[in-house]
Design an enzyme around this catalytic site. Structure first.
Site, PDB file in Angstrom:
ATOM      1  CD  GLU A 111      -2.971  -0.344   2.455  1.00 31.83           C
ATOM      2  OE1 GLU A 111      -3.498   0.779   2.604  1.00 31.83           O
ATOM      3  OE2 GLU A 111      -3.027  -1.241   3.309  1.00 31.83           O
TER       4      GLU A 111
ATOM      5  CG  ASP B 281       0.089   6.896  -0.959  1.00 32.88           C
ATOM      6  OD1 ASP B 281      -0.951   7.425  -1.381  1.00 32.88           O
ATOM      7  OD2 ASP B 281       0.922   7.510  -0.260  1.00 32.88           O
TER       8      ASP B 281
ATOM      9  CG  ASN C  74      -6.708   0.135   2.452  1.00 33.25           C
ATOM     10  OD1 ASN C  74      -6.488   1.342   2.292  1.00 33.25           O
ATOM     11  ND2 ASN C  74      -7.280  -0.350   3.530  1.00 33.25           N
TER      12      ASN C  74
ATOM     13  CD  GLU D 267      -3.351   3.819  -1.358  1.00 29.65           C
ATOM     14  OE1 GLU D 267      -3.239   5.056  -1.382  1.00 29.65           O
ATOM     15  OE2 GLU D 267      -3.463   3.168  -0.294  1.00 29.65           O
TER      16      GLU D 267
END
Length: 247
Positions: free
Chosen positions: A63, A67, A132, A135
């Site tokens: 994640e 991101d 989540n 990502e």
């Protein structure tokens, strides 16, 4: 018999990998190389998996990586497509594109949750599981195929279908933030009074009263404090829209 058994196990494993490979290829638009990255991207922490060194195997570290990759690609796109935008403008626009609400929408659109390996039921995941996973999936792409393929995927799934700079300029991602910013600018006192309001439904609810100055300007009710405050802020925004949007 031992040899036959060994061959059978190997072929079954290959068949499972083949199905997963085909599904990932459809999602990606190109061939994955190392399937383990994608399997990790769909492994929930409740699975309690660890590697040979005892480190947890789940999607949470991916994640973080995804991101960063998503933010970098979006930032580069905005830098090119909005040449007159200052740092504050570019930051706001990027925040609108990678908002939690939008990431959840992207994850749902790709039906990523169907691949999750977990020991808890889907109803216990929480709303943000979709974002989540999105990502984490991007993080897996970066590890598997590098930045160019990661960028290609983000353009195909995020930028081309969703990023319209003119429309984004008018999009509000947080009515609460917008309202607080206006109150501070206008030196207006504001206060959110939140309390539990379970009602007759048997489900836990929160109610909120939003006060600006000496007057309660909006009320709302939702299943979380955050949602209740946002809903009340939205109602207050529409009540003060002309003043807030006044240059």
């Amino acid at each position: 018999m031992g040899i036959v058994k060994k061959i059978f196990k190997k072929s079954r494993h290959t068949e499972e990998d083949g199905i997963f490979f085909d599904e990932m290829k459809k999602l990606l638009g190109f061939k994955p190389v190392n399937l383990s990255h994608y399997r990790r991207a769909f492994t929930h922490r409740s699975s309690n998996k660890t590697d040979a060194n005892g480190n947890p195997i789940n999607y949470e570290r991916l994640e973080f990586l995804g991101d960063a990759m998503l933010g970098a690609v979006i930032a580069a796109h905005l830098f090119t497509e909005a040449p007159t935008g200052n740092e504050g403008y570019l930051t706001k626009m990027r925040s609108k594109i990678v908002s939690r609400e939008h990431l959840n929408e992207l994850g749902r659109d790709l039906s990523l949750i169907q691949w999750v390996e977990s020991k808890v039921s889907e109803q216990h995941f929480g709303e943000n599981i979709h974002g989540n996973l999105f990502e984490a999936f991007i993080g897996a792409i970066y590890l598997d195929r590098g930045f160019n393929y990661c960028e290609k995927f983000i353009y195909k799934k995020v930028i081309i279908p969703y990023v319209d700079i003119q429309k984004l300029e008018g999009k509000v991602i947080s009515y609460k933030s917008l309202l607080i910013e206006w109150c501070q600018k206008e030196k207006k006192r504001f206060f959110y009074e939140v309390y539990e309001d379970n009602g007759a439904e048997g489900q836990k609810y929160f109610a909120v009263k939003l006060q600006i100055g000496d007057k309660v300007v909006a009320k709302a009710r939702a299943t979380s404090k955050k949602k209740a405050e946002e809903k009340a802020s939205q109602r207050a925004y529409f009540a003060f829209q002309e003043k807030i949007n006044r240059k």
